[in-house]
Design a protein around this motif. Sequence first.
Motif, short mmCIF file in Angstrom:
data_model
loop_
_atom_site.label_atom_id
_atom_site.label_comp_id
_atom_site.label_asym_id
_atom_site.label_seq_id
_atom_site.Cartn_x
_atom_site.Cartn_y
_atom_site.Cartn_z
N ALA A 177 55.74 20.78 3.81
CA ALA A 177 56.84 20.48 2.59
C ALA A 177 55.94 20.19 1.83
N LEU A 178 55.18 20.06 1.14
CA LEU A 178 54.39 19.93 0.39
C LEU A 178 53.14 21.55 0.12
N SER A 179 52.90 22.30 1.56
CA SER A 179 53.02 22.71 1.46
C SER A 179 52.63 24.01 0.78
N ASP A 180 53.83 24.56 0.30
CA ASP A 180 54.39 25.02 -1.08
C ASP A 180 54.84 25.27 -2.05
N GLN A 181 54.82 26.42 -2.34
CA GLN A 181 54.61 26.56 -4.36
C GLN A 181 56.11 26.11 -4.90
N LEU A 182 56.81 26.67 -3.76
CA LEU A 182 57.93 26.29 -5.41
C LEU A 182 58.47 25.30 -4.66
N ARG A 183 58.32 24.58 -3.43
CA ARG A 183 59.13 23.57 -3.06
C ARG A 183 57.28 21.70 -3.81
N ILE A 184 56.32 22.15 -4.36
CA ILE A 184 56.27 21.38 -5.38
C ILE A 184 56.60 20.97 -6.48
N SER A 185 57.06 22.69 -7.36
CA SER A 185 57.53 22.63 -8.18
C SER A 185 59.00 21.90 -7.91
N VAL A 186 59.43 22.29 -6.93
CA VAL A 186 61.27 21.39 -7.04
C VAL A 186 60.92 19.81 -6.94
N LEU A 187 59.57 19.83 -7.02
CA LEU A 187 59.34 18.82 -6.40
C LEU A 187 58.42 17.92 -7.75
N GLU A 188 57.84 18.56 -8.70
CA GLU A 188 57.63 18.48 -10.07
C GLU A 188 59.09 18.13 -11.02
N LEU A 189 60.00 18.48 -10.94
CA LEU A 189 61.05 18.64 -11.55
C LEU A 189 61.86 17.72 -11.01
#
Length: 107
Positions: free
Chosen positions: A18-30
């Motif tokens: 789950a942490l290997s995708d840029q969009l998912r990282i962006s979601v987590l940051e938000l």
Amino acid sequence: MQTPSATTPHLIAAGFHALSDQLRISVLELLRQRELCVCDLCEALGVNQSKLSFHLKTLKEAGLVHSRQEGRWIYYSLNLPQFSILEEYLADFSHNRVIFSARSCCD
């Protein structure tokens, strides 16, 4: 690790996937800032709901986010204990490195 039932290899692998995708990282940051509904996440990330839903499902299956429904909207927030499990998993490697580097090959 402290919670064996929550640290199965499957959940650890799912967490890192789950942490290997840029969009998912962006979601987590938000979500670090506050709980958000899908519509707010779509707007902030500039993606459509179907694309985002796929990524939110991945994050949820990995245990990294919680969801709750309020009316017709689904709100997402971080599941911080799951991040701690991944952090502890990585920390164990650092601890082992110290132990192994202290040994010589002929001990």
